[in-house]
Motif scaffolding. Structure first.
Motif, PDB file in Angstrom:
ATOM      1  N   VAL A  23       3.519   1.403   6.544  1.00  0.00           N
ATOM      2  CA  VAL A  23       2.909   0.396   5.665  1.00  0.00           C
ATOM      3  C   VAL A  23       4.014  -0.424   5.028  1.00  0.00           C
ATOM      4  CG1 VAL A  23       1.519   0.036   3.594  1.00  0.00           C
ATOM      5  CG2 VAL A  23       0.883   1.827   5.222  1.00  0.00           C
ATOM      6  N   SER A  24       3.966  -1.735   5.230  1.00  0.00           N
ATOM      7  CA  SER A  24       4.958  -2.620   4.621  1.00  0.00           C
ATOM      8  C   SER A  24       4.435  -3.114   3.271  1.00  0.00           C
ATOM      9  CB  SER A  24       5.235  -3.815   5.534  1.00  0.00           C
ATOM     10  OG  SER A  24       4.082  -4.642   5.613  1.00  0.00           O
ATOM     11  N   LEU A  25       5.316  -3.696   2.489  1.00  0.00           N
ATOM     12  CA  LEU A  25       4.913  -4.258   1.202  1.00  0.00           C
ATOM     13  C   LEU A  25       3.894  -5.371   1.413  1.00  0.00           C
ATOM     14  CD1 LEU A  25       5.081  -4.548  -1.852  1.00  0.00           C
ATOM     15  CD2 LEU A  25       7.130  -5.964  -1.543  1.00  0.00           C
ATOM     16  N   ASP A  26       4.082  -6.208   2.419  1.00  0.00           N
ATOM     17  CA  ASP A  26       3.123  -7.284   2.690  1.00  0.00           C
ATOM     18  C   ASP A  26       1.741  -6.728   3.003  1.00  0.00           C
ATOM     19  OD1 ASP A  26       4.980  -9.246   2.255  1.00  0.00           O
ATOM     20  OD2 ASP A  26       5.462  -9.546   4.385  1.00  0.00           O
ATOM     21  N   GLU A  27       1.687  -5.644   3.786  1.00  0.00           N
ATOM     22  CA  GLU A  27       0.392  -5.046   4.128  1.00  0.00           C
ATOM     23  C   GLU A  27      -0.277  -4.459   2.896  1.00  0.00           C
ATOM     24  OE1 GLU A  27       0.875  -3.580   8.751  1.00  0.00           O
ATOM     25  OE2 GLU A  27       1.906  -2.434   7.178  1.00  0.00           O
ATOM     26  N   SER A  35       5.125  -0.312  -7.614  1.00  0.00           N
ATOM     27  CA  SER A  35       4.706   0.991  -7.099  1.00  0.00           C
ATOM     28  C   SER A  35       5.324   1.246  -5.724  1.00  0.00           C
ATOM     29  CB  SER A  35       3.175   1.074  -7.029  1.00  0.00           C
ATOM     30  OG  SER A  35       2.650   0.285  -5.972  1.00  0.00           O
ATOM     31  N   PHE A  36       5.382   0.215  -4.885  1.00  0.00           N
ATOM     32  CA  PHE A  36       5.972   0.347  -3.554  1.00  0.00           C
ATOM     33  C   PHE A  36       7.448   0.705  -3.654  1.00  0.00           C
ATOM     34  CE2 PHE A  36       7.947  -1.176   0.312  1.00  0.00           C
ATOM     35  CZ  PHE A  36       7.048  -0.825   1.315  1.00  0.00           C
ATOM     36  N   GLU A  37       8.175  -0.005  -4.509  1.00  0.00           N
ATOM     37  CA  GLU A  37       9.616   0.220  -4.649  1.00  0.00           C
ATOM     38  C   GLU A  37       9.927   1.581  -5.268  1.00  0.00           C
ATOM     39  OE1 GLU A  37      10.966  -3.187  -6.825  1.00  0.00           O
ATOM     40  OE2 GLU A  37      10.976  -4.486  -5.039  1.00  0.00           O
ATOM     41  N   ALA A  38       8.999   2.120  -6.057  1.00  0.00           N
ATOM     42  CA  ALA A  38       9.220   3.441  -6.652  1.00  0.00           C
ATOM     43  C   ALA A  38       9.245   4.536  -5.596  1.00  0.00           C
ATOM     44  CB  ALA A  38       8.136   3.737  -7.683  1.00  0.00           C
ATOM     45  N   ILE A  39       8.549   4.331  -4.483  1.00  0.00           N
ATOM     46  CA  ILE A  39       8.532   5.317  -3.401  1.00  0.00           C
ATOM     47  C   ILE A  39       9.557   4.962  -2.321  1.00  0.00           C
ATOM     48  CG2 ILE A  39       7.090   6.425  -1.639  1.00  0.00           C
ATOM     49  CD1 ILE A  39       6.347   7.146  -4.532  1.00  0.00           C
ATOM     50  N   ASP A  40       9.740   3.677  -2.049  1.00  0.00           N
ATOM     51  CA  ASP A  40      10.698   3.235  -1.024  1.00  0.00           C
ATOM     52  C   ASP A  40      12.106   3.202  -1.625  1.00  0.00           C
ATOM     53  OD1 ASP A  40      11.830   2.203   1.307  1.00  0.00           O
ATOM     54  OD2 ASP A  40      11.347   0.127   0.763  1.00  0.00           O
ATOM     55  N   GLU A  91      -0.122 -10.290 -12.070  1.00  0.00           N
ATOM     56  CA  GLU A  91       0.073  -8.915 -12.536  1.00  0.00           C
ATOM     57  C   GLU A  91      -0.203  -7.925 -11.403  1.00  0.00           C
ATOM     58  OE1 GLU A  91      -1.074  -8.994 -17.257  1.00  0.00           O
ATOM     59  OE2 GLU A  91      -2.703  -9.249 -15.803  1.00  0.00           O
ATOM     60  N   LEU A  92      -1.204  -8.228 -10.588  1.00  0.00           N
ATOM     61  CA  LEU A  92      -1.528  -7.371  -9.451  1.00  0.00           C
ATOM     62  C   LEU A  92      -0.353  -7.278  -8.484  1.00  0.00           C
ATOM     63  CD1 LEU A  92      -4.102  -5.961  -7.898  1.00  0.00           C
ATOM     64  CD2 LEU A  92      -3.901  -8.002  -6.489  1.00  0.00           C
ATOM     65  N   GLU A  93       0.197  -8.424  -8.093  1.00  0.00           N
ATOM     66  CA  GLU A  93       1.300  -8.438  -7.130  1.00  0.00           C
ATOM     67  C   GLU A  93       2.528  -7.732  -7.680  1.00  0.00           C
ATOM     68  OE1 GLU A  93       1.904 -12.501  -6.058  1.00  0.00           O
ATOM     69  OE2 GLU A  93      -0.074 -12.698  -5.114  1.00  0.00           O
ATOM     70  N   GLU A  94       2.818  -7.950  -8.960  1.00  0.00           N
ATOM     71  CA  GLU A  94       3.974  -7.300  -9.581  1.00  0.00           C
ATOM     72  C   GLU A  94       3.778  -5.787  -9.629  1.00  0.00           C
ATOM     73  OE1 GLU A  94       7.563  -6.545 -11.530  1.00  0.00           O
ATOM     74  OE2 GLU A  94       6.877  -8.247 -10.345  1.00  0.00           O
ATOM     75  N   GLY A  95       2.564  -5.357  -9.987  1.00  0.00           N
ATOM     76  CA  GLY A  95       2.285  -3.917 -10.065  1.00  0.00           C
ATOM     77  C   GLY A  95       2.364  -3.243  -8.710  1.00  0.00           C
ATOM     78  N   VAL A  96       1.825  -3.882  -7.681  1.00  0.00           N
ATOM     79  CA  VAL A  96       1.890  -3.318  -6.327  1.00  0.00           C
ATOM     80  C   VAL A  96       3.343  -3.222  -5.873  1.00  0.00           C
ATOM     81  CG1 VAL A  96       1.286  -3.715  -3.908  1.00  0.00           C
ATOM     82  CG2 VAL A  96      -0.438  -4.059  -5.682  1.00  0.00           C
ATOM     83  N   TRP A 138       3.016   8.084  -2.234  1.00  0.00           N
ATOM     84  CA  TRP A 138       2.627   6.929  -3.048  1.00  0.00           C
ATOM     85  C   TRP A 138       1.216   7.131  -3.597  1.00  0.00           C
ATOM     86  CZ3 TRP A 138      -1.485   3.618  -2.286  1.00  0.00           C
ATOM     87  CH2 TRP A 138      -1.503   2.462  -3.074  1.00  0.00           C
ATOM     88  N   ALA A 139       0.294   7.563  -2.726  1.00  0.00           N
ATOM     89  CA  ALA A 139      -1.096   7.757  -3.147  1.00  0.00           C
ATOM     90  C   ALA A 139      -1.209   8.861  -4.195  1.00  0.00           C
ATOM     91  CB  ALA A 139      -1.973   8.079  -1.935  1.00  0.00           C
ATOM     92  N   LYS A 140      -0.476   9.946  -3.996  1.00  0.00           N
ATOM     93  CA  LYS A 140      -0.532  11.048  -4.961  1.00  0.00           C
ATOM     94  C   LYS A 140      -0.017  10.612  -6.323  1.00  0.00           C
ATOM     95  CE  LYS A 140       0.695  15.884  -5.562  1.00  0.00           C
ATOM     96  NZ  LYS A 140       1.358  17.056  -4.959  1.00  0.00           N
TER      97      LYS A 140
END
Length: 200
Positions: free
Chosen positions: A117-121, A72-77, A64-69, A92-94
């Motif tokens: 910042v990459s998705l992996d990072e 969130s990343f794709e919503a900004i990228d 669930e953590l990996e899916e959520g991250v 992203w932080a805001k």
């Protein structure tokens, strides 16, 4: 029958004008009062992790953590570049942490110092956060584990440590300022001309 029901509903409506002799009470909103300071708080990143609970069991596992991250990343990228430059990271932080200055900072997440910042990072950083929150080591993060105990004494005005009680004076003004001339005790200091005259 239908007309009777409409008339009955209109008679019971709160918008109906008051009848003669009926007391009408007007209530004003209560004044705002400061909330009792919390001793249990949640960091912005902990609140974000709590939202990753997709099955509603009040626990977050690593999947669930990996899916959520990732979401969130794709919503900004939106341009699908695979990285978030520091300005995009603040967006992203805001959006997901509540404030563009909330931790983690992009400098902390950007492990290879390429100013992006990459998705992996981001997933790697959240993986380390997950390990910190998972205090019992069961590979699940509960709501209790996401809470932080606040040990600093606070009140409605913020931290009380180092704050002098009201009415206490230590020879200084507000915020450690030096006292003004009108607050000094004793005669005012002599002018240099007066001192030179006395030395003659």
């Amino acid at each position: 029958m239908f007309v009777f029901a409409l008339l009955l509903a209109a008679a019971q409506s709160p918008t109906a004008p008051p009848q003669e002799g009926e007391t009408v009470t007007v209530r004003a909103p209560l004044p705002a009062a400061p909330q009792t300071p919390a001793t249990l708080v949640a960091e912005p990143v902990a609140m974000m992790i709590a939202t990753f609970d997709s099955n509603g069991d009040a626990m977050v596992d690593r999947a669930e953590l990996e899916e959520g991250v990732r979401r969130s990343f794709e919503a900004i990228d939106t341009a699908k570049t695979g990285t978030l430059r520091y300005l995009a990271f603040s967006d992203w932080a805001k959006r997901f942490l509540g404030d563009q200055h909330a931790l983690p900072s992009p400098y902390e997440v950007d492990r290879n110092d390429d100013d992006a910042v990459s998705l992996d990072e981001l997933e790697d950083h959240f993986s380390r956060l997950f390990a910190r929150y998972d205090r019992d080591g069961d590979h699940l993060v509960s709501r209790a584990e996401l809470l932080t105990y606040r040990t600093m004494p606070v009140d409605a005005q913020g931290p009380t440590a180092g704050r002098r009680p009201p009415g206490k004076k230590d020879g200084k003004g507000e915020k450690g300022e030096k006292p003004r001339d009108s607050e000094r005790r004793g005669p005012p200091p002599a002018d240099r001309d007066d001192l030179t005259e006395r030395a003659r």
